[in-house]
Motif scaffolding. Structure first.
Motif, PDB file in Angstrom:
ATOM      1  N   HIS A  94       0.602  -1.109   0.074  1.00 22.81           N
ATOM      2  CA  HIS A  94      -0.236  -0.119   0.069  1.00 22.81           C
ATOM      3  C   HIS A  94       0.891   1.223  -0.078  1.00 22.81           C
ATOM      4  O   HIS A  94       1.898   1.536   0.790  1.00 22.81           O
ATOM      5  CB  HIS A  94      -0.757  -0.037   1.220  1.00 22.81           C
ATOM      6  CG  HIS A  94      -2.353  -0.508   1.136  1.00 22.81           C
ATOM      7  ND1 HIS A  94      -2.689  -1.816   1.024  1.00 22.81           N
ATOM      8  CD2 HIS A  94      -3.379   0.155   0.866  1.00 22.81           C
ATOM      9  CE1 HIS A  94      -3.687  -1.663   1.051  1.00 22.81           C
ATOM     10  NE2 HIS A  94      -4.387  -0.658   0.764  1.00 22.81           N
ATOM     11  N   HIS A  95       0.665   2.086  -0.958  1.00 31.89           N
ATOM     12  CA  HIS A  95       1.037   3.336  -0.887  1.00 31.89           C
ATOM     13  C   HIS A  95       0.400   4.297  -1.806  1.00 31.89           C
ATOM     14  O   HIS A  95      -0.346   3.933  -2.206  1.00 31.89           O
ATOM     15  CB  HIS A  95       2.736   3.245  -1.397  1.00 31.89           C
ATOM     16  CG  HIS A  95       2.966   3.059  -2.806  1.00 31.89           C
ATOM     17  ND1 HIS A  95       2.712   1.801  -3.344  1.00 31.89           N
ATOM     18  CD2 HIS A  95       3.213   3.815  -3.834  1.00 31.89           C
ATOM     19  CE1 HIS A  95       2.776   1.750  -4.615  1.00 31.89           C
ATOM     20  NE2 HIS A  95       3.194   2.751  -5.096  1.00 31.89           N
ATOM     21  N   TYR A  96       0.910   5.621  -1.675  1.00 30.74           N
ATOM     22  CA  TYR A  96       0.163   6.818  -2.326  1.00 30.74           C
ATOM     23  C   TYR A  96       0.952   7.505  -3.257  1.00 30.74           C
ATOM     24  O   TYR A  96       2.349   7.635  -3.273  1.00 30.74           O
ATOM     25  CB  TYR A  96      -0.186   7.723  -1.365  1.00 30.74           C
ATOM     26  CG  TYR A  96      -1.044   7.364  -0.242  1.00 30.74           C
ATOM     27  CD1 TYR A  96      -2.075   6.469  -0.443  1.00 30.74           C
ATOM     28  CD2 TYR A  96      -0.929   7.759   1.155  1.00 30.74           C
ATOM     29  CE1 TYR A  96      -2.842   5.911   0.741  1.00 30.74           C
ATOM     30  CE2 TYR A  96      -1.629   7.234   2.020  1.00 30.74           C
ATOM     31  CZ  TYR A  96      -2.651   6.206   1.832  1.00 30.74           C
ATOM     32  OH  TYR A  96      -3.305   5.818   3.038  1.00 30.74           O
ATOM     33  N   ARG A  97       0.335   7.816  -4.410  1.00 30.75           N
ATOM     34  CA  ARG A  97       1.244   8.431  -5.566  1.00 30.75           C
ATOM     35  C   ARG A  97       0.445   9.753  -5.767  1.00 30.75           C
ATOM     36  O   ARG A  97      -0.801   9.960  -5.981  1.00 30.75           O
ATOM     37  CB  ARG A  97       1.071   7.577  -6.925  1.00 30.75           C
ATOM     38  CG  ARG A  97       2.137   6.361  -6.761  1.00 30.75           C
ATOM     39  CD  ARG A  97       3.609   6.676  -7.262  1.00 30.75           C
ATOM     40  NE  ARG A  97       3.619   7.297  -8.765  1.00 30.75           N
ATOM     41  CZ  ARG A  97       3.808   6.460  -9.670  1.00 30.75           C
ATOM     42  NH1 ARG A  97       4.046   5.232  -9.727  1.00 30.75           N
ATOM     43  NH2 ARG A  97       3.894   7.001 -11.039  1.00 30.75           N
ATOM     44  N   SER A  98       1.312  10.939  -5.898  1.00 31.15           N
ATOM     45  CA  SER A  98       0.330  12.316  -6.689  1.00 31.15           C
ATOM     46  C   SER A  98       1.229  12.776  -7.881  1.00 31.15           C
ATOM     47  O   SER A  98       1.109  14.067  -7.720  1.00 31.15           O
ATOM     48  CB  SER A  98       0.360  12.902  -5.473  1.00 31.15           C
ATOM     49  OG  SER A  98       1.557  13.167  -4.722  1.00 31.15           O
ATOM     50  N   ASP A  99       2.340  12.027  -8.183  1.00 33.13           N
ATOM     51  CA  ASP A  99       3.196  12.969  -9.259  1.00 33.13           C
ATOM     52  C   ASP A  99       2.342  13.143 -10.611  1.00 33.13           C
ATOM     53  O   ASP A  99       1.169  12.519 -10.878  1.00 33.13           O
ATOM     54  CB  ASP A  99       4.546  12.131  -9.621  1.00 33.13           C
ATOM     55  CG  ASP A  99       4.046  10.512  -9.834  1.00 33.13           C
ATOM     56  OD1 ASP A  99       3.801   9.852  -8.797  1.00 33.13           O
ATOM     57  OD2 ASP A  99       4.113  10.308 -11.215  1.00 33.13           O
ATOM     58  N   ALA A 100       2.748  13.997 -11.449  1.00 33.99           N
ATOM     59  CA  ALA A 100       2.006  14.135 -12.661  1.00 33.99           C
ATOM     60  C   ALA A 100       1.834  12.944 -13.668  1.00 33.99           C
ATOM     61  O   ALA A 100       0.541  12.950 -14.260  1.00 33.99           O
ATOM     62  CB  ALA A 100       2.765  15.460 -13.439  1.00 33.99           C
ATOM     63  N   ALA A 101       2.888  12.392 -13.613  1.00 37.34           N
ATOM     64  CA  ALA A 101       2.583  11.310 -14.862  1.00 37.34           C
ATOM     65  C   ALA A 101       1.547  10.418 -14.251  1.00 37.34           C
ATOM     66  O   ALA A 101       0.696  10.078 -15.062  1.00 37.34           O
ATOM     67  CB  ALA A 101       3.970  10.556 -14.740  1.00 37.34           C
ATOM     68  N   TYR A 102       1.517  10.158 -13.005  1.00 33.17           N
ATOM     69  CA  TYR A 102       0.556   8.986 -12.421  1.00 33.17           C
ATOM     70  C   TYR A 102      -0.814   9.630 -12.538  1.00 33.17           C
ATOM     71  O   TYR A 102      -1.641   9.193 -12.955  1.00 33.17           O
ATOM     72  CB  TYR A 102       0.862   8.913 -10.972  1.00 33.17           C
ATOM     73  CG  TYR A 102       0.211   7.744 -10.511  1.00 33.17           C
ATOM     74  CD1 TYR A 102      -0.098   6.312 -10.830  1.00 33.17           C
ATOM     75  CD2 TYR A 102      -0.806   8.066  -9.462  1.00 33.17           C
ATOM     76  CE1 TYR A 102      -0.781   5.544 -10.405  1.00 33.17           C
ATOM     77  CE2 TYR A 102      -1.832   7.244  -9.037  1.00 33.17           C
ATOM     78  CZ  TYR A 102      -1.874   5.837  -9.341  1.00 33.17           C
ATOM     79  OH  TYR A 102      -2.624   4.859  -8.909  1.00 33.17           O
ATOM     80  N   LEU A 103      -0.815  10.832 -12.106  1.00 32.72           N
ATOM     81  CA  LEU A 103      -2.201  11.682 -12.313  1.00 32.72           C
ATOM     82  C   LEU A 103      -2.903  11.592 -13.582  1.00 32.72           C
ATOM     83  O   LEU A 103      -4.259  11.214 -13.770  1.00 32.72           O
ATOM     84  CB  LEU A 103      -2.122  12.878 -11.819  1.00 32.72           C
ATOM     85  CG  LEU A 103      -3.072  13.571 -10.748  1.00 32.72           C
ATOM     86  CD1 LEU A 103      -2.698  13.072  -9.187  1.00 32.72           C
ATOM     87  CD2 LEU A 103      -2.926  15.092 -10.368  1.00 32.72           C
ATOM     88  N   THR A 104      -2.157  11.794 -14.354  1.00 27.92           N
ATOM     89  CA  THR A 104      -2.461  12.125 -15.925  1.00 27.92           C
ATOM     90  C   THR A 104      -3.088  10.704 -16.427  1.00 27.92           C
ATOM     91  O   THR A 104      -4.140  10.366 -17.118  1.00 27.92           O
ATOM     92  CB  THR A 104      -1.396  12.500 -16.850  1.00 27.92           C
ATOM     93  OG1 THR A 104      -1.143  14.030 -16.011  1.00 27.92           O
ATOM     94  CG2 THR A 104      -2.022  13.406 -18.041  1.00 27.92           C
ATOM     95  N   ARG A 105      -2.165   9.895 -16.206  1.00 29.48           N
ATOM     96  CA  ARG A 105      -2.392   8.346 -16.491  1.00 29.48           C
ATOM     97  C   ARG A 105      -3.718   7.654 -15.936  1.00 29.48           C
ATOM     98  O   ARG A 105      -4.508   7.199 -16.572  1.00 29.48           O
ATOM     99  CB  ARG A 105      -1.324   7.406 -16.178  1.00 29.48           C
ATOM    100  CG  ARG A 105      -1.236   6.042 -16.894  1.00 29.48           C
ATOM    101  CD  ARG A 105      -0.034   5.167 -16.544  1.00 29.48           C
ATOM    102  NE  ARG A 105      -0.312   4.583 -15.378  1.00 29.48           N
ATOM    103  CZ  ARG A 105       0.750   4.401 -14.398  1.00 29.48           C
ATOM    104  NH1 ARG A 105       1.899   4.561 -14.607  1.00 29.48           N
ATOM    105  NH2 ARG A 105       0.223   3.542 -13.341  1.00 29.48           N
ATOM    106  N   GLN A 106      -3.810   8.177 -14.568  1.00 32.59           N
ATOM    107  CA  GLN A 106      -4.976   7.545 -13.993  1.00 32.59           C
ATOM    108  C   GLN A 106      -6.222   8.206 -14.373  1.00 32.59           C
ATOM    109  O   GLN A 106      -7.393   7.677 -14.648  1.00 32.59           O
ATOM    110  CB  GLN A 106      -4.819   7.435 -12.355  1.00 32.59           C
ATOM    111  CG  GLN A 106      -4.045   6.801 -11.832  1.00 32.59           C
ATOM    112  CD  GLN A 106      -4.277   4.956 -12.089  1.00 32.59           C
ATOM    113  OE1 GLN A 106      -3.556   4.712 -13.171  1.00 32.59           O
ATOM    114  NE2 GLN A 106      -5.281   4.280 -11.506  1.00 32.59           N
ATOM    115  N   ALA A 107      -6.186   9.508 -14.791  1.00 34.11           N
ATOM    116  CA  ALA A 107      -7.524  10.096 -15.214  1.00 34.11           C
ATOM    117  C   ALA A 107      -7.776   9.770 -16.615  1.00 34.11           C
ATOM    118  O   ALA A 107      -8.964   9.402 -16.727  1.00 34.11           O
ATOM    119  CB  ALA A 107      -7.221  11.622 -15.512  1.00 34.11           C
TER     120      ALA A 107
END
Ligand SMILES: NC(=O)c1ccc[n+]([C@@H]2O[C@H](COP(=O)([O-])OP(=O)(O)OC[C@H]3O[C@@H](n4cnc5c(N)ncnc54)[C@H](OP(=O)(O)O)[C@@H]3O)[C@@H](O)[C@H]2O)c1
Length: 297
Positions: A94-107
């Motif tokens: 379990h962990h969290y991500r908030s970097d730009a690449a991750y945010l954009t990909r998940q959206a």
């Protein structure tokens, strides 16, 4: 986002695939129609609910709706939580991500699964202690500029974490989604509620019934609270259930409850009873006192 602030309630999909009525696309579609009939236009998702299966189920179900009905739905989804699961390759804990690449990909992933061109409200699911606020804010701005996200908000963010993010962007956060119920009243005193009120963020209450603890919990607090609510219900027309009284308790505070039921009849009853209720200050404090087992000083 006055539309969201005015919402009587939101339907939350976290348990949809275990729901009596919502486990398959037909049933899910009927639930969406029932929500719209009740004026519940906002539907709460997250990319992780059943590892993405719930967003996929929504996408399938929405195909069965008339285009006019589909257009009335307003979708919330969230990103940032990661755990070991088939659709999260390479993740071992379990962990969290908030970097730009991750945010954009998940959206992009959520848009595709939900079958929509825009996410109406996109929430950072949990505060990431490694967040680079400036980078995250820029990614949020880019998603809004691209039209893929209408508004951003956060979930489970402290007031300090909200401030750290908003200091880096002109985007106004539209919502903070927090755990809030008579069993979990920390947001009343930790500043989250006051901040939401002061900044016009919608305050969305997850697990408003503490996920079955209110209706079925066997602990002393749950029993005491049910006892108070059952007696209180008899004082109102129609003898509303303890669940509806708790939802009205949240509404009285200005919070919007996210209903977790997978039963259409239950959702209909809860929304109708909640809307018919007006709690006065003494009713409200009576519920708080029953939950805390103590008077306010
Ligand atoms: N942002 C976050 O970190 C976060 C975390 C958790 C949840 N959420 C969101 O909040 C939503 C709601 O959370 P939740 O599901 O925990 O909400 P909840 O409304 O507190 O709990 C729902 C559960 O209670 C049961 N229930 C409701 N009314 C009942 C009654 N009168 N009698 C017996 N059982 C009853 C439902 O079962 P039935 O289906 O049988 O009615 C369901 O299992 C989620 O769907 C999700 O969208 C967000």
């Amino acid at each position: 986002m006055s539309d969201l602030q005015d919402a009587p309630a939101i339907w939350g999909t976290m348990r949809a695939r275990q729901g009596r009525d919502t486990a398959n696309a037909n049933g899910f579609a009927r639930m969406l129609e029932a929500c719209l009939d009740l004026g519940v236009h906002w539907i709460d998702h997250a990319d992780i609910y059943d590892d993405g299966e719930v967003e996929i189920l929504h996408g399938e179900a929405a195909q069965a709706l008339a285009p006019g009905a589909r257009a009335q739905l307003r979708l919330i989804t969230k990103c940032g939580v990661r755990f070991a699961a088939p659709r999260q390759p390479g993740v071992r804990l379990h962990h969290y991500r908030s970097d730009a690449a991750y945010l954009t990909r998940q959206a992009e992933t959520s848009l595709q699964r939900l079958g929509v061109e825009r996410i109406d409200l996109y929430l950072l699911h949990r505060p990431d202690y490694l967040m680079q606020a400036e980078e995250t804010a820029k990614a949020m701005e880019a998603l809004v500029e691209s039209g893929k996200v209408a508004r951003f908000g956060v979930s489970n963010f402290s007031t300090f974490q909200v401030d750290a993010l908003t200091a880096r962007t002109d985007l106004k956060l539209a919502a903070n989604q927090v755990e809030l119920s008579p069993f979990h009243t920390a947001p009343l005193d930790n500043g989250q509620l006051d901040q939401a009120r002061a900044t016009d963020m919608a305050f969305l209450a997850w697990s408003p019934l503490a996920g079955r603890r209110l209706p079925a919990g066997e602990d002393e607090t749950a029993r005491r609270l049910r006892h108070t609510l059952e007696a209180m219900g008899t004082r109102f027309d129609g003898d509303p259930g303890p669940d509806s009284l708790v939802l009205a308790w949240l509404r009285t505070l200005g919070a919007i409850p996210i209903l977790g039921t997978g039963r259409i009849d239950r959702l209909q009853r809860q929304v109708r009873e909640m809307r018919a209720l007006t709690l006065d200050a003494q009713d409200w404090y009576e519920i708080l006192e029953a939950a805390r087992g103590a008077r306010v000083p």
